[in-house]
Write a protein that holds these residues in place. Structure first.
Motif, PDB file in Angstrom:
ATOM      1  N   CYS A 136     -32.418  24.518 -49.267  1.00 30.12           N
ATOM      2  CA  CYS A 136     -32.932  24.652 -50.753  1.00 30.12           C
ATOM      3  C   CYS A 136     -32.354  25.852 -51.786  1.00 30.12           C
ATOM      4  N   THR A 154     -36.974  28.865 -45.787  1.00 31.61           N
ATOM      5  CA  THR A 154     -36.242  27.848 -44.674  1.00 31.61           C
ATOM      6  C   THR A 154     -34.487  29.308 -44.539  1.00 31.61           C
ATOM      7  N   CYS A 183     -38.544  21.936 -53.594  1.00 32.32           N
ATOM      8  CA  CYS A 183     -38.361  22.770 -52.426  1.00 32.32           C
ATOM      9  C   CYS A 183     -40.226  22.597 -51.568  1.00 32.32           C
ATOM     10  N   CYS A 209     -40.756  26.866 -51.317  1.00 28.92           N
ATOM     11  CA  CYS A 209     -41.382  27.474 -52.272  1.00 28.92           C
ATOM     12  C   CYS A 209     -40.828  27.151 -53.500  1.00 28.92           C
ATOM     13  N   CYS A 261     -36.201  31.798 -50.059  1.00 27.33           N
ATOM     14  CA  CYS A 261     -37.269  30.196 -49.011  1.00 27.33           C
ATOM     15  C   CYS A 261     -37.562  30.837 -47.688  1.00 27.33           C
TER      16      CYS A 261
END
Ligand code: ZN
Length: 159
Positions: free
Chosen positions: A112, A119, A142, A145, A117
């Motif tokens: 991402c 991740t 994503c 987010c 985010c």
């Protein structure tokens, strides 16, 4: 020599392995990078770049000897070359031929681009997960987010 004969010369048969055809022109090197090829097991990789194609105008072709691609790898190829077709060759004969297509969801292959985010957290990062919004050219969103990752941003990750 006709153009048809010329293109045949470039795409000689391989005994065993995978031929990836209909790759978006000039993207074959990206794909080799994604697949981590050539490596110590796969030495013979032939690239035909920017050859004539009836369907695409121009295309690239990759011949990978002695290696059959896995399904997870094909998903990755689809991110860069959504029109690609795969030919699995055994004893000079194509035993499987199919068109790849992006799945509806992509997990972990790309990052991402939103630094905030979940991740991308340094501690306990979560595996990235994307919903595919457009298959051609590929655009994903994503799952966490909702950041939209455009084709250029996807390609940049494989350069
Ligand atoms: Zn995100």
């Amino acid at each position: 020599m006709s153009n048809k004969d010329k293109s045949k010369l470039k795409i000689e048969a391989i005994e065993n392995g995978t031929v990836i055809d209909h790759i978006t022109a000039n993207k074959s090197l990206h794909i080799l990078k994604i697949l981590g090829l050539p490596n110590s097991d796969v030495i013979n990789v032939t690239i035909a770049m920017n050859v004539n194609s009836n369907e695409l105008g121009r295309k690239d072709i990759l011949k990978i000897e002695n290696r059959e691609l896995y399904h997870t790898e094909l998903n990755q190829v689809a991110l860069i070359a959504p029109n690609a077709t795969i030919n699995i060759i055994r004893d000079f004969e194509p035993v499987k031929k199919y068109k790849i297509s992006l799945p509806d969801k992509i997990t972990s292959i790309i990052r991402c681009t939103n630094p905030k985010c979940i991740t991308n957290y340094e501690n306990e990062p979560i595996t990235s997960k994307f919903n595919v919004i457009e298959k051609y050219p590929p655009v994903v969103r994503c799952h966490y987010c909702e950041k939209l990752i455009k084709t250029e941003d996807i390609e940049k990750q494989f350069e």
